[in-house]
Design a protein around this motif. Structure first.
Motif, PDB file in Angstrom:
ATOM      1  N   TYR A   6       8.761   2.778  -8.108  1.00 36.00           N
ATOM      2  CA  TYR A   6       7.414   2.448  -8.533  1.00 36.00           C
ATOM      3  C   TYR A   6       6.433   2.695  -7.388  1.00 36.00           C
ATOM      4  CZ  TYR A   6       9.508   0.327 -12.604  1.00 36.00           C
ATOM      5  OH  TYR A   6      10.204   0.118 -13.758  1.00 36.00           O
ATOM      6  N   THR A   7       5.272   3.223  -7.746  1.00 33.99           N
ATOM      7  CA  THR A   7       4.238   3.524  -6.770  1.00 33.99           C
ATOM      8  C   THR A   7       2.959   2.789  -7.144  1.00 33.99           C
ATOM      9  OG1 THR A   7       3.560   5.499  -8.005  1.00 33.99           O
ATOM     10  CG2 THR A   7       5.184   5.814  -6.246  1.00 33.99           C
ATOM     11  N   PHE A   8       2.018   2.764  -6.199  1.00 36.94           N
ATOM     12  CA  PHE A   8       0.735   2.124  -6.479  1.00 36.94           C
ATOM     13  C   PHE A   8      -0.364   2.781  -5.655  1.00 36.94           C
ATOM     14  CE2 PHE A   8       2.257  -0.086  -2.761  1.00 36.94           C
ATOM     15  CZ  PHE A   8       1.137  -0.398  -2.021  1.00 36.94           C
ATOM     16  N   ILE A   9      -1.591   2.591  -6.122  1.00 38.11           N
ATOM     17  CA  ILE A   9      -2.802   2.991  -5.404  1.00 38.11           C
ATOM     18  C   ILE A   9      -3.613   1.719  -5.220  1.00 38.11           C
ATOM     19  CG2 ILE A   9      -4.939   4.331  -5.507  1.00 38.11           C
ATOM     20  CD1 ILE A   9      -3.389   6.275  -7.391  1.00 38.11           C
ATOM     21  N   ASP A  10      -3.968   1.432  -3.980  1.00 39.01           N
ATOM     22  CA  ASP A  10      -4.718   0.209  -3.672  1.00 39.01           C
ATOM     23  C   ASP A  10      -6.196   0.557  -3.546  1.00 39.01           C
ATOM     24  OD1 ASP A  10      -5.501  -2.325  -2.961  1.00 39.01           O
ATOM     25  OD2 ASP A  10      -4.270  -2.433  -1.149  1.00 39.01           O
ATOM     26  N   LEU A  11      -6.976   0.182  -4.569  1.00 36.39           N
ATOM     27  CA  LEU A  11      -8.428   0.378  -4.549  1.00 36.39           C
ATOM     28  C   LEU A  11      -9.086  -0.840  -3.914  1.00 36.39           C
ATOM     29  CD1 LEU A  11      -8.931   1.621  -8.211  1.00 36.39           C
ATOM     30  CD2 LEU A  11      -8.781   3.018  -6.146  1.00 36.39           C
ATOM     31  N   PHE A  12     -10.166  -0.619  -3.174  1.00 34.59           N
ATOM     32  CA  PHE A  12     -10.862  -1.714  -2.496  1.00 34.59           C
ATOM     33  C   PHE A  12      -9.843  -2.479  -1.642  1.00 34.59           C
ATOM     34  CE2 PHE A  12     -12.395  -1.252  -6.924  1.00 34.59           C
ATOM     35  CZ  PHE A  12     -13.569  -0.560  -6.670  1.00 34.59           C
ATOM     36  N   ALA A  13      -9.101  -1.741  -0.841  1.00 34.39           N
ATOM     37  CA  ALA A  13      -7.883  -2.221  -0.180  1.00 34.39           C
ATOM     38  C   ALA A  13      -8.107  -3.307   0.864  1.00 34.39           C
ATOM     39  CB  ALA A  13      -7.152  -1.037   0.456  1.00 34.39           C
ATOM     40  N   GLY A  14      -9.289  -3.374   1.434  1.00 29.90           N
ATOM     41  CA  GLY A  14      -9.478  -4.321   2.529  1.00 29.90           C
ATOM     42  C   GLY A  14      -8.509  -3.991   3.644  1.00 29.90           C
TER      43      GLY A  14
END
Length: 115
Positions: A6-14
């Motif tokens: 599983y993969t992810f994209i972190d938007l507004f990651a801080g």
């Protein structure tokens, strides 16, 4: 049986707290998108840490910490990992003028299997 990754994209990651949780749960990041430079620097450093840990090269990270100069960015560490690792941190404001560029960068990272 094939194990699904599983993969992810972190938007507004801080600075990456949510990313750290996903990584600890076994997910792999495709990209971290953040507009603040200091937070992006932290994300690059954490990405380098995770890469080095996976390659059993944490001694590089520990040496970096021992020699880090206060107020410097992490470029001394980042230069010791493949460029694609730090390229996965996209320092940009998400908006109508930047969204296509961000999508293109994420697509390139995902298609090249950088992370």
């Amino acid at each position: 049986m094939i194990k699904k990754e599983y993969t992810f994209i972190d938007l507004f990651a801080g600075a990456g707290g949510l990313s750290e949780g996903f990584i600890k749960a076994g997910f792999s990041p495709i990209a971290h998108i953040e507009m603040k430079k200091d937070a992006c620097n932290t994300l690059k450093t954490r990405s380098a840490f995770h890469y080095l840990r996976a390659k059993d090269k944490l001694s590089i990270y520990k040496e970096y910490l021992k020699n880090k100069v206060e107020g410097s960015d992490g470029s001394a560490l980042w230069s010791q990992v493949p460029l694609g690792i730090t390229d996965a941190v996209i320092c940009a404001t998400i908006g109508k003028d930047s969204i296509n560029d961000i999508f293109n960068k994420v697509d390139k990272l995902n298609n090249n299997g950088i992370i």
